[in-house]
Design a protein around this motif. Sequence first.
Motif, PDB file in Angstrom:
ATOM      1  N   PRO A  39      -7.723 -42.042  10.931  1.00  0.00           N
ATOM      2  CA  PRO A  39      -6.269 -41.807  10.902  1.00  0.00           C
ATOM      3  C   PRO A  39      -5.886 -40.445  10.316  1.00  0.00           C
ATOM      4  O   PRO A  39      -4.961 -39.802  10.814  1.00  0.00           O
ATOM      5  CB  PRO A  39      -5.728 -42.942  10.022  1.00  0.00           C
ATOM      6  N   GLN A  40      -6.594 -39.982   9.302  1.00  0.00           N
ATOM      7  CA  GLN A  40      -6.283 -38.676   8.728  1.00  0.00           C
ATOM      8  C   GLN A  40      -6.677 -37.546   9.681  1.00  0.00           C
ATOM      9  O   GLN A  40      -5.985 -36.532   9.765  1.00  0.00           O
ATOM     10  CB  GLN A  40      -6.991 -38.485   7.379  1.00  0.00           C
ATOM     11  N   ILE A  41      -7.774 -37.727  10.395  1.00  0.00           N
ATOM     12  CA  ILE A  41      -8.204 -36.703  11.349  1.00  0.00           C
ATOM     13  C   ILE A  41      -7.225 -36.612  12.512  1.00  0.00           C
ATOM     14  O   ILE A  41      -6.910 -35.523  12.987  1.00  0.00           O
ATOM     15  CB  ILE A  41      -9.641 -36.990  11.839  1.00  0.00           C
ATOM     16  N   VAL A  42      -6.714 -37.751  12.935  1.00  0.00           N
ATOM     17  CA  VAL A  42      -5.769 -37.765  14.053  1.00  0.00           C
ATOM     18  C   VAL A  42      -4.461 -37.071  13.670  1.00  0.00           C
ATOM     19  O   VAL A  42      -3.749 -36.566  14.535  1.00  0.00           O
ATOM     20  CB  VAL A  42      -5.536 -39.218  14.540  1.00  0.00           C
ATOM     21  N   ASN A  43      -4.157 -37.016  12.368  1.00  0.00           N
ATOM     22  CA  ASN A  43      -2.952 -36.307  11.933  1.00  0.00           C
ATOM     23  C   ASN A  43      -3.000 -34.836  12.302  1.00  0.00           C
ATOM     24  O   ASN A  43      -1.955 -34.170  12.347  1.00  0.00           O
ATOM     25  CB  ASN A  43      -2.745 -36.457  10.420  1.00  0.00           C
ATOM     26  N   LEU A  44      -4.178 -34.306  12.584  1.00  0.00           N
ATOM     27  CA  LEU A  44      -4.284 -32.921  13.034  1.00  0.00           C
ATOM     28  C   LEU A  44      -3.637 -32.727  14.405  1.00  0.00           C
ATOM     29  O   LEU A  44      -3.345 -31.605  14.802  1.00  0.00           O
ATOM     30  CB  LEU A  44      -5.748 -32.484  13.072  1.00  0.00           C
ATOM     31  N   LEU A  45      -3.418 -33.814  15.121  1.00  0.00           N
ATOM     32  CA  LEU A  45      -2.776 -33.730  16.439  1.00  0.00           C
ATOM     33  C   LEU A  45      -1.253 -33.718  16.352  1.00  0.00           C
ATOM     34  O   LEU A  45      -0.582 -33.685  17.379  1.00  0.00           O
ATOM     35  CB  LEU A  45      -3.229 -34.901  17.314  1.00  0.00           C
ATOM     36  N   GLN A  46      -0.697 -33.742  15.149  1.00  0.00           N
ATOM     37  CA  GLN A  46       0.758 -33.762  15.015  1.00  0.00           C
ATOM     38  C   GLN A  46       1.450 -32.571  15.667  1.00  0.00           C
ATOM     39  O   GLN A  46       2.500 -32.746  16.277  1.00  0.00           O
ATOM     40  CB  GLN A  46       1.157 -33.865  13.545  1.00  0.00           C
ATOM     41  N   PRO A  47       0.913 -31.355  15.586  1.00  0.00           N
ATOM     42  CA  PRO A  47       1.580 -30.253  16.298  1.00  0.00           C
ATOM     43  C   PRO A  47       1.666 -30.498  17.805  1.00  0.00           C
ATOM     44  O   PRO A  47       2.666 -30.159  18.434  1.00  0.00           O
ATOM     45  CB  PRO A  47       0.711 -29.038  15.991  1.00  0.00           C
ATOM     46  N   LEU A  48       0.636 -31.102  18.384  1.00  0.00           N
ATOM     47  CA  LEU A  48       0.691 -31.436  19.809  1.00  0.00           C
ATOM     48  C   LEU A  48       1.795 -32.454  20.075  1.00  0.00           C
ATOM     49  O   LEU A  48       2.547 -32.331  21.041  1.00  0.00           O
ATOM     50  CB  LEU A  48      -0.659 -31.979  20.275  1.00  0.00           C
ATOM     51  N   GLY A  49       1.903 -33.454  19.201  1.00  0.00           N
ATOM     52  CA  GLY A  49       2.974 -34.442  19.347  1.00  0.00           C
ATOM     53  C   GLY A  49       4.346 -33.819  19.223  1.00  0.00           C
ATOM     54  O   GLY A  49       5.271 -34.179  19.957  1.00  0.00           O
ATOM     55  N   ALA A  50       4.502 -32.875  18.302  1.00  0.00           N
ATOM     56  CA  ALA A  50       5.796 -32.195  18.153  1.00  0.00           C
ATOM     57  C   ALA A  50       6.131 -31.391  19.403  1.00  0.00           C
ATOM     58  O   ALA A  50       7.283 -31.369  19.849  1.00  0.00           O
ATOM     59  CB  ALA A  50       5.766 -31.291  16.926  1.00  0.00           C
ATOM     60  N   TYR A  51       5.118 -30.764  19.981  1.00  0.00           N
ATOM     61  CA  TYR A  51       5.340 -30.011  21.219  1.00  0.00           C
ATOM     62  C   TYR A  51       5.751 -30.945  22.356  1.00  0.00           C
ATOM     63  O   TYR A  51       6.688 -30.666  23.097  1.00  0.00           O
ATOM     64  CB  TYR A  51       4.073 -29.243  21.583  1.00  0.00           C
ATOM     65  N   LEU A  52       5.053 -32.072  22.479  1.00  0.00           N
ATOM     66  CA  LEU A  52       5.372 -33.003  23.564  1.00  0.00           C
ATOM     67  C   LEU A  52       6.750 -33.623  23.397  1.00  0.00           C
ATOM     68  O   LEU A  52       7.481 -33.796  24.374  1.00  0.00           O
ATOM     69  CB  LEU A  52       4.305 -34.099  23.645  1.00  0.00           C
ATOM     70  N   ILE A  53       7.115 -33.960  22.164  1.00  0.00           N
ATOM     71  CA  ILE A  53       8.429 -34.566  21.958  1.00  0.00           C
ATOM     72  C   ILE A  53       9.534 -33.548  22.183  1.00  0.00           C
ATOM     73  O   ILE A  53      10.630 -33.895  22.616  1.00  0.00           O
ATOM     74  CB  ILE A  53       8.533 -35.219  20.570  1.00  0.00           C
ATOM     75  N   ASP A  54       9.246 -32.279  21.925  1.00  0.00           N
ATOM     76  CA  ASP A  54      10.233 -31.240  22.181  1.00  0.00           C
ATOM     77  C   ASP A  54      10.473 -31.072  23.670  1.00  0.00           C
ATOM     78  O   ASP A  54      11.598 -30.804  24.101  1.00  0.00           O
ATOM     79  CB  ASP A  54       9.761 -29.924  21.561  1.00  0.00           C
ATOM     80  N   ARG A  55       9.439 -31.262  24.461  1.00  0.00           N
ATOM     81  CA  ARG A  55       9.568 -31.136  25.924  1.00  0.00           C
ATOM     82  C   ARG A  55      10.061 -32.411  26.587  1.00  0.00           C
ATOM     83  O   ARG A  55      10.450 -32.394  27.744  1.00  0.00           O
ATOM     84  CB  ARG A  55       8.233 -30.722  26.517  1.00  0.00           C
ATOM     85  N   SER A  56      10.029 -33.517  25.850  1.00  0.00           N
ATOM     86  CA  SER A  56      10.433 -34.810  26.406  1.00  0.00           C
ATOM     87  C   SER A  56      11.946 -34.877  26.558  1.00  0.00           C
ATOM     88  O   SER A  56      12.699 -34.315  25.767  1.00  0.00           O
ATOM     89  CB  SER A  56       9.954 -35.935  25.483  1.00  0.00           C
ATOM     90  N   THR A  57      12.381 -35.589  27.566  1.00  0.00           N
ATOM     91  CA  THR A  57      13.817 -35.744  27.777  1.00  0.00           C
ATOM     92  C   THR A  57      14.373 -36.964  27.053  1.00  0.00           C
ATOM     93  O   THR A  57      15.554 -37.025  26.769  1.00  0.00           O
ATOM     94  CB  THR A  57      14.129 -35.887  29.281  1.00  0.00           C
ATOM     95  N   SER A  58      13.516 -37.936  26.742  1.00  0.00           N
ATOM     96  CA  SER A  58      13.972 -39.154  26.082  1.00  0.00           C
ATOM     97  C   SER A  58      13.034 -39.498  24.933  1.00  0.00           C
ATOM     98  O   SER A  58      11.850 -39.753  25.143  1.00  0.00           O
ATOM     99  CB  SER A  58      14.019 -40.317  27.080  1.00  0.00           C
ATOM    100  N   PHE A  59      13.578 -39.500  23.730  1.00  0.00           N
ATOM    101  CA  PHE A  59      12.771 -39.855  22.571  1.00  0.00           C
ATOM    102  C   PHE A  59      12.347 -41.318  22.645  1.00  0.00           C
ATOM    103  O   PHE A  59      11.254 -41.681  22.239  1.00  0.00           O
ATOM    104  CB  PHE A  59      13.555 -39.594  21.282  1.00  0.00           C
ATOM    105  N   ARG A  60      13.204 -42.174  23.163  1.00  0.00           N
ATOM    106  CA  ARG A  60      12.896 -43.606  23.243  1.00  0.00           C
ATOM    107  C   ARG A  60      11.662 -43.847  24.103  1.00  0.00           C
ATOM    108  O   ARG A  60      10.744 -44.562  23.708  1.00  0.00           O
ATOM    109  CB  ARG A  60      14.086 -44.363  23.805  1.00  0.00           C
ATOM    110  N   TRP A  61      11.605 -43.259  25.305  1.00  0.00           N
ATOM    111  CA  TRP A  61      10.457 -43.485  26.181  1.00  0.00           C
ATOM    112  C   TRP A  61       9.195 -42.823  25.631  1.00  0.00           C
ATOM    113  O   TRP A  61       8.097 -43.358  25.772  1.00  0.00           O
ATOM    114  CB  TRP A  61      10.754 -42.998  27.597  1.00  0.00           C
TER     115      TRP A  61
END
Length: 128
Positions: A94-116
């Motif tokens: 779980p701590q290692i996967v936290n390194l992927l948070q910047p990727l998640g932030a990028y994807l959520i920024d490009r997403s049109t719906s936070f819910r989906w």
Amino acid sequence: MSGHQEDHFLMETSPIPIQEIPEDRAITETVLPLNLKPLFKISKPEIRKSLKALTLESVFATIFYNIISGALLSNFLLQLGAGAVEIGLLASIPQIVNLLQPLGAYLIDRSTSFRWYAIYVFTPSRLL
């Protein structure tokens, strides 16, 4: 040492007093405009609905993380015959996967719906 000599000694060793200059103080003050208005207004029912959803998700997340990272994981791995190194490696995922948070932030920024986005990201892990 007499009282007068102690006062004289303390006066000689005390630091130089700092004097505040009004010009320097004005530079560090934060000034906000009085007519500051929010960009959009969120109604109270929407806030309550969001807080209820967040609370419910937090309950499930807490249960989920206690199952995958607590004593249950250690006992399960010990029953499978895992050693200290394997338990440590699996517990650190779980701590290692936290390194992927910047990727998640990028994807959520490009997403049109936070819910989906949230449904696609969190549902598979919760179902496991």
